[in-house]
Design an enzyme around this catalytic site. Structure first.
Site, PDB file in Angstrom:
ATOM      1  CE  LYS A 274      -3.674  -0.648   2.512  1.00 44.00           C
ATOM      2  NZ  LYS A 274      -4.256  -0.762   3.834  1.00 44.00           N
TER       3      LYS A 274
ATOM      4  NE  ARG B  99      -5.234   3.487   3.904  1.00 42.46           N
ATOM      5  CZ  ARG B  99      -5.196   3.474   2.478  1.00 42.46           C
ATOM      6  NH1 ARG B  99      -4.693   4.463   2.012  1.00 42.46           N
ATOM      7  NH2 ARG B  99      -5.988   2.533   1.794  1.00 42.46           N
TER       8      ARG B  99
ATOM      9  N   GLY C  82      -8.152  -7.569   4.452  1.00 41.02           N
ATOM     10  CA  GLY C  82      -8.801  -7.594   5.739  1.00 41.02           C
ATOM     11  C   GLY C  82      -7.957  -8.017   6.923  1.00 41.02           C
TER      12      GLY C  82
ATOM     13  CG  MET D 272      -2.710  -6.521  10.105  1.00 36.21           C
ATOM     14  SD  MET D 272      -1.094  -6.100   9.881  1.00 36.21           S
ATOM     15  CE  MET D 272      -1.123  -6.853   8.142  1.00 36.21           C
TER      16      MET D 272
ATOM     17  NE  ARG E  57      -5.754  -4.994  -3.091  1.00 34.72           N
ATOM     18  CZ  ARG E  57      -6.347  -5.042  -1.842  1.00 34.72           C
ATOM     19  NH1 ARG E  57      -5.411  -5.135  -0.897  1.00 34.72           N
ATOM     20  NH2 ARG E  57      -7.682  -4.695  -1.784  1.00 34.72           N
TER      21      ARG E  57
ATOM     22  CG  HIS F  23     -13.334 -11.984   4.450  1.00 40.86           C
ATOM     23  ND1 HIS F  23     -13.243 -13.415   4.698  1.00 40.86           N
ATOM     24  CD2 HIS F  23     -11.850 -11.732   4.634  1.00 40.86           C
ATOM     25  CE1 HIS F  23     -12.091 -13.826   4.986  1.00 40.86           C
ATOM     26  NE2 HIS F  23     -11.543 -12.866   5.237  1.00 40.86           N
TER      27      HIS F  23
ATOM     28  NE  ARG G 103       2.638 -43.647 -11.512  1.00 45.36           N
ATOM     29  CZ  ARG G 103       1.967 -42.677 -11.774  1.00 45.36           C
ATOM     30  NH1 ARG G 103       1.291 -43.091 -12.891  1.00 45.36           N
ATOM     31  NH2 ARG G 103       2.269 -41.691 -11.273  1.00 45.36           N
TER      32      ARG G 103
ATOM     33  NE  ARG H  60       7.281 -47.466 -12.343  1.00 45.79           N
ATOM     34  CZ  ARG H  60       6.736 -46.894 -11.374  1.00 45.79           C
ATOM     35  NH1 ARG H  60       7.494 -46.253 -10.798  1.00 45.79           N
ATOM     36  NH2 ARG H  60       5.469 -47.318 -10.997  1.00 45.79           N
TER      37      ARG H  60
ATOM     38  CD  GLU I 188      12.585 -45.635  -8.649  1.00 41.02           C
ATOM     39  OE1 GLU I 188      11.501 -45.004  -7.844  1.00 41.02           O
ATOM     40  OE2 GLU I 188      12.347 -46.568  -9.199  1.00 41.02           O
TER      41      GLU I 188
ATOM     42  CB  SER J  41      13.395 -41.028 -15.692  1.00 41.22           C
ATOM     43  OG  SER J  41      12.143 -40.447 -15.301  1.00 41.22           O
TER      44      SER J  41
ATOM     45  N   GLY K  28      13.042 -40.329 -10.023  1.00 43.70           N
ATOM     46  CA  GLY K  28      11.742 -40.614  -9.427  1.00 43.70           C
ATOM     47  C   GLY K  28      11.611 -40.099  -7.920  1.00 43.70           C
ATOM     48  CB  THR K  29      11.839 -36.624  -7.282  1.00 43.10           C
ATOM     49  OG1 THR K  29      10.482 -36.318  -7.711  1.00 43.10           O
ATOM     50  CG2 THR K  29      12.669 -36.116  -7.671  1.00 43.10           C
ATOM     51  CG  ASN K  30       6.655 -39.594  -6.173  1.00 44.51           C
ATOM     52  OD1 ASN K  30       6.995 -38.222  -6.045  1.00 44.51           O
ATOM     53  ND2 ASN K  30       5.628 -39.917  -6.970  1.00 44.51           N
ATOM     54  CG  ASP K  31      10.161 -45.054  -4.426  1.00 43.00           C
ATOM     55  OD1 ASP K  31       9.990 -45.300  -3.305  1.00 43.00           O
ATOM     56  OD2 ASP K  31       9.583 -45.599  -5.389  1.00 43.00           O
TER      57      ASP K  31
ATOM     58  CB  CYS L 199       8.648 -39.528 -14.186  1.00 43.08           C
ATOM     59  SG  CYS L 199       9.526 -40.786 -13.398  1.00 43.08           S
TER      60      CYS L 199
ATOM     61  CE1 TYR M 274      10.809 -37.097 -18.966  1.00 41.08           C
ATOM     62  CE2 TYR M 274      12.955 -37.203 -20.383  1.00 41.08           C
ATOM     63  CZ  TYR M 274      11.910 -37.884 -19.617  1.00 41.08           C
ATOM     64  OH  TYR M 274      12.323 -39.359 -19.027  1.00 41.08           O
TER      65      TYR M 274
HETATM   66  P1  ADP Z   1      -7.628  -2.304   3.897  1.00 37.49           P
HETATM   67  O1  ADP Z   1      -6.117  -2.556   3.762  1.00 37.49           O
HETATM   68  O2  ADP Z   1      -8.366  -3.363   4.875  1.00 37.49           O
HETATM   69  O3  ADP Z   1      -8.186  -2.323   2.509  1.00 37.49           O
HETATM   70  P2  ADP Z   1      -7.211   0.302   4.133  1.00 37.49           P
HETATM   71  O4  ADP Z   1      -5.986   1.002   4.653  1.00 37.49           O
HETATM   72  O5  ADP Z   1      -7.018   0.350   2.495  1.00 37.49           O
HETATM   73  O6  ADP Z   1      -7.544  -0.850   4.623  1.00 37.49           O
HETATM   74  O7  ADP Z   1      -8.594   1.039   4.573  1.00 37.49           O
HETATM   75  C1  ADP Z   1      -9.832   1.013   4.116  1.00 37.49           C
HETATM   76  C2  ADP Z   1     -10.621   1.988   3.643  1.00 37.49           C
HETATM   77  O8  ADP Z   1     -10.515   3.093   4.521  1.00 37.49           O
HETATM   78  C3  ADP Z   1     -10.031   2.678   2.398  1.00 37.49           C
HETATM   79  O9  ADP Z   1     -10.596   1.720   1.260  1.00 37.49           O
HETATM   80  C4  ADP Z   1     -10.864   3.815   2.104  1.00 37.49           C
HETATM   81  O10 ADP Z   1     -12.010   3.924   1.781  1.00 37.49           O
HETATM   82  C5  ADP Z   1     -10.813   4.268   3.566  1.00 37.49           C
HETATM   83  N1  ADP Z   1      -9.505   5.269   3.837  1.00 37.49           N
HETATM   84  C6  ADP Z   1      -8.386   4.850   4.383  1.00 37.49           C
HETATM   85  N2  ADP Z   1      -7.520   5.977   4.511  1.00 37.49           N
HETATM   86  C7  ADP Z   1      -8.371   6.949   4.086  1.00 37.49           C
HETATM   87  C8  ADP Z   1      -8.147   8.413   3.788  1.00 37.49           C
HETATM   88  N3  ADP Z   1      -7.122   8.950   4.280  1.00 37.49           N
HETATM   89  N4  ADP Z   1      -9.205   9.044   3.655  1.00 37.49           N
HETATM   90  C9  ADP Z   1     -10.429   8.514   3.350  1.00 37.49           C
HETATM   91  N5  ADP Z   1     -10.653   7.501   3.179  1.00 37.49           N
HETATM   92  C10 ADP Z   1      -9.648   6.624   3.664  1.00 37.49           C
HETATM   93 MG    MG Z   2       9.482 -45.301  -7.562  1.00 36.39          MG
HETATM   94 MG    MG Z   3      -7.638  -1.029   1.201  1.00 33.84          MG
END
Ligand code: ADP
Ligand code: MG
Ligand code: MG
Length: 873
Positions: A25, A95, A104, A106, A339, A458, A564, A620, A747, A766, A768-771, A833, A853
């Site tokens: 981020k 953040r 989600g 942190m 991202r 989520h 086999r 084999r 193997e 060849s 035979g990495t399992n054995d 293999c 191969y």
């Molecule tokens: P997560 O990693 O869980 O997506 P974020 O840090 O991206 O958490 O924050 C979640 C949401 O909070 C963002 O998508 C945004 O909508 C809101 N947010 C975070 N920082 C700001 C900011 N400076 N101004 C307005 N909204 C914010």
């Molecule tokens: Mg074998």
């Molecule tokens: Mg976010």
């Protein structure tokens, strides 16, 4: 030392390559700032601080405090605002964000800097008292929850109470006096829970919030997520402090999330959701139902156009599909995050091909970066066989959150999902919605069904990332956790009942439905064409039947690396002849039984050779201990005694003699062919007469006979002589000869050590990495499950060596054998293999060693092709 990096106003101290320090981020906020996108300014505290904090009893390294203060002062100056000011306060968000995105995992604190005085300043400055108090109550809730671990539901209850009292349904219907009242009640919740008043000093608020972010790295749910996703080696999370922008300032304000292309099927269109007059997490929290991004076009045409422009700019800059978060404050667009977007396999391939065709990226880049091996794996996922279902069968329709079909028994909790999964039961996890605490159960389930939440909930995000089928927001079903059942339109489905879900269509079907093999679109073939152009290591398949061979060919196999033969002996008529062979008293009896098997074997090989159309086929010789072919229950033994015309007691005695204490290290592999050369003779006869037969028909055949479980060159030489002798006889009888190769599996560790001696006699190796893994570690493949998990938890092993080749140990043997073999025979053909032939990391390793191969199961062939191309690029 530098620990804090600023960004904003068209400049930045960091950039997108600094993810390890700034987190994804932070690095991308810096990058976007520098290229002039509309980013609220701020600064990022590096992940080094998090590491230090968690290792030094929650202390910051020297200098961090000053650097933070200095950056706050800088922000105040840039914005012309003051932290905690009564007239015009600076508000920030705090953040988290690690190098690897952990959805989600942190927590974020918004509107930090508000207190009893600055809330009035905000109201005055914006002329919007309602807005100011809305921000304040959100802040108390978030701060209380994230920083002080007060259950969010305690605040929710108070909010609901107030709404009930006022007789309103939505938070937006609450007016100023009620919001003020709400703030007061929230502060009471805060005081009751923490024993002190809500902190009024913004600098204290900030320090606490930063610490909460740094500490959240080590919460149970963050650790669980990292464990499941095998995320290791990171310092911690960075903490981003950023000036607030407001999506909750009225009808011209909004907040949303969107992908620059459709992450489900790859279509080049904006894809996402937004809410008018809302803030941050509202969109994903499922409190209000977000609206489709396409509606933004009508609501706020100017902002929509701006968003389109920004997304285009982002794709051109990042050369990849982006997943962004944005906020519109009174008509002005701000980007808060970008991202590379998670996507389904089908979308990944389509986007890769489209971007090359749009000349946004080169082919090499598309192959190397835009499609991951797991994406292809996911493309090959089964689909539901039927397309139409009767009314009674459809339990509900929800959002098509992650494609693929899943069939399993209903469970309502993650614990139960994990429990059943351990027993080998396929389950569908059914939840109202999921949260990060559920990732263990989600991972254990075949598929996920939720009754609430959108395409970016989520459940949907996590499932898509894993390629796991998911139907989200299926409001047709009503879940009762207490009674362990859900109902829908007169149906009651209890825990343990079978259901089927179609994550591509979003439907939920009663019962255990059949699934069918997937079919690929044209992008797939274009993409795989590029993959083949760009790789030079061959990919073969492990196939035991003509059906396997045909499927593998469709997947692009260039030959068979392992057929086999023992699997061919389990057919009904054959197994009797096989058993007679095994139980014969003398050589003549055995020869007679083998003669019965010969025509079957010959036909098998003809079919496989035919299917492979002239590509090399490695066969084999018989490998498993013979007792595996014998019945072990009394009933079966009695029946067999009858068939063979001997007494039950007599047969039981013979079987007892054949039993071994340690069959995997017992009488198997070439040891069988050495004590009973007639087995090798029969098999060679079958292979080569089948080959000659087809050759006479004008077809090309490339048989390669492979001797298993060789540990000494003498063993190999013995079998080689038998094979050559039979070959001469067959060619003489048939009046036609054919070129064939004789090679060996490597193997047994000893074989790797004396590989130069063996290579002198062999046409190919060849691995035979399992054995080889089994014998190098001394871990029984069939029993290691009991302790491997604990080994991984304790960090004794990084991964299951039967899944991912142990490069340090087993890999060193592979390397040594390859080098020794090639010192004797420069062009010795070498492949692998074992199961590892389809694992991308292991494929890379094999490529680096110069193997010719890899061979893997048919479904892994496309994955191995891609991995081979990526290894070369
Ligand atoms: P997560 O990693 O869980 O997506 P974020 O840090 O991206 O958490 O924050 C979640 C949401 O909070 C963002 O998508 C945004 O909508 C809101 N947010 C975070 N920082 C700001 C900011 N400076 N101004 C307005 N909204 C914010
Ligand atoms: Mg074998
Ligand atoms: Mg976010």
């Amino acid at each position: 030392d530098k620990y804090v990096y600023s960004f904003g106003a068209g400049a930045a101290e960091g950039n997108k390559t600094m993810k390890d320090l700034l987190g994804g981020k932070g690095a991308n906020l810096a990058e976007m700032s520098a290229i002039g996108l509309p980013i609220p300014p701020g600064f990022t505290i590096s992940a080094e601080v998090c590491q230090y904090y968690n290792q030094h009893e929650k202390e910051w390294p020297d200098g961090v405090k000053e650097q933070v203060e200095q950056n706050i002062a800088q922000l105040e100056e840039l914005m012309g605002l003051k932290f905690g000011d009564t007239d015009d306060p600076l508000l920030v968000s705090v953040r988290s964000g690690a190098a690897v995105s952990m959805p989600g995992m942190m927590d974020t604190v918004l509107n930090l800097g508000l207190n009893d005085r600055s809330v009035q300043g905000l109201a005055q400055k914006t002329g919007n008292e309602r807005f100011a108090y809305d921000c304040y109550r959100r802040f108390i809730d978030m701060f209380g929850n994230v920083v002080m671990s007060i259950g969010h539901e305690l605040f929710e209850e108070v909010l609901q109470e107030l709404k009930d009292e006022q007789n309103v349904k939505l938070d937006t219907e609450l007016e100023v006096p009620e919001l003020k009242e709400l703030v007061a009640r929230y502060k009471t919740v805060y005081r009751n829970h923490t024993g002190h008043e809500f902190p009024q000093e913004p600098k204290d608020q900030l320090r606490h919030a930063i610490n909460a972010v740094l500490g959240s790295w080590n919460t149970q749910r963050a650790q669980t997520y990292r464990k499941i996703n095998r995320i290791t080696g990171l310092l911690g999370t960075a903490a981003n402090v950023q000036v607030m922008v407001f999506g909750n300032m009225g009808a011209e304000s909004a907040t949303g999330v969107c992908f620059t292309r459709n992450p489900a099927d790859g279509t080049n269109e904006l894809y996402g959701e937004f809410l008018v007059n809302a803030q941050g997490e509202d969109v994903v929290a499922g409190i209000r139902t977000p609206r489709n991004i396409s509606e933004l076009k009508d609501d706020m045409p100017k902002s929509y156009q701006e968003l389109l422009n920004v997304t285009r700019q982002l794709e051109e800059h990042y050369h990849d599909m982006q997943d962004i978060e944005f906020t519109i404050q009174e008509g002005k667009l701000y980007i808060l995050q970008t991202r590379n977007g998670k996507r389904t396999g089908a979308a990944a391939v389509k986007i890769a091909v489209d971007m090359v065709e749009e000349q946004l990226i080169a082919k090499e880049k598309a192959v190397l970066n835009l499609v991951e091996p797991t994406h292809l794996d996911q493309l090959l996922h089964p689909q539901l066989n039927q397309s139409e279902y009767s009314d009674g069968e459809i339990l509900g329709e929800g959002l098509p959150a992650s494609p693929g079909a899943a069939v399993g028994k209903v469970v309502f909790s993650s614990e139960k999902a994990e429990e059943e999964h351990k027993k080998g039961e396929p389950v569908i996890l059914v939840r109202v919605e999921t949260s990060p605490e559920d990732v263990g159960g989600m991972s254990a389930a075949e598929g996920i069904l939720t009754s609430r939440g959108g395409m970016t909930s989520h459940a949907a995000v996590v499932a898509r990332g894993w390629g796991k089928p998911c139907v989200a927001g299926c409001t047709d079903i009503a879940i009762d956790y207490e009674a362990l059942l859900f109902t829908s339109d007169g149906n009651t489905i209890k825990e343990g009942d079978w259901i089927s879900i179609d994550g591509a269509k979003g439907i939920v079907i009663k019962g255990k439905k059949e699934v069918e093999e997937p079919s690929f679109g044209s992008s797939y073939y274009t993409f795989m064409g590029w993959v083949d152009e760009l790789r030079d290591m061959e990919v073969r398949t492990n196939a035991d039947t003509p059906d396997d061979a045909v499927r593998a060919l469709e997947f692009g196999a260039q030959g068979i690396g392992l057929a086999r033969t023992e699997h061919m002996f389990f057919g009904e008529e054959r197994v009797t002849a096989m058993r007679r062979m095994i139980l014969s008293e003398n050589k003549d009896e055995r020869a007679k039984a083998l003669e019965e098997l010969l025509p079957y074997q010959k036909q098998d090989f003809m079919d496989i050779f035919e299917a492979m159309e002239g590509r090399p086929v490695t066969i084999r010789l018989l490998d498993p201990p013979l007792h595996e072919f014998l019945p072990d229950e009394e009933e079966g033994v009695r029946a067999l005694a009858g068939e063979l015309g001997i007494s039950f007691q007599n047969l039981k005695q013979k079987i007892r003699v054949l039993k071994e204490f340690n069959p995997m290290l017992g009488h198997r592999g070439c040891r069988l062919g050495i004590t009973h050369p007639e087995i090798t003779e029969m098999q060679t006869h079958a292979v080569l007469s089948a080959a000659v037969h087809l050759k006479k028909d004008g077809r090309e055949v490339k048989p390669e006979i492979m001797v298993p479980l060789v540990g000494t060159s003498e063993e190999f030489m013995h079998q080689h002589e038998v094979i050559d002798r039979v070959a001469a006889k067959v060619f003489n009888n048939e009046g036609e000869a054919i070129a064939y190769k004789v090679g060996t599996m490597i193997e047994i560790p000893r074989a790797a050590i004396v590989a130069d001696k063996i290579a002198a006699e062999a046409d190919f190796f060849s691995f035979g990495t399992n054995d080889l893994t089994q014998m190098t570690f001394g871990y029984s493949r069939d029993d290691a499950g009991k302790f491997l998990e604990s080994y991984q938890e304790k960090g004794i092993l990084k991964a299951d060596p039967f899944q991912i080749l142990d490069e340090e140990g087993v890999g060193a043997l592979v390397k040594m054998a390859t080098e020794k073999g090639r010192t004797v025979k420069k062009d010795l053909k070498i492949g692998i293999c074992g199961e590892h032939g389809g694992d991308p990391a292991s494929v890379r390793f094999c490529y680096q060693l110069g193997l010719n191969y890899v061979s893997c199961s048919p479904y892994r062939v496309p994955v191995a092709r891609l991995a081979a191309a990526q290894a070369r690029l």
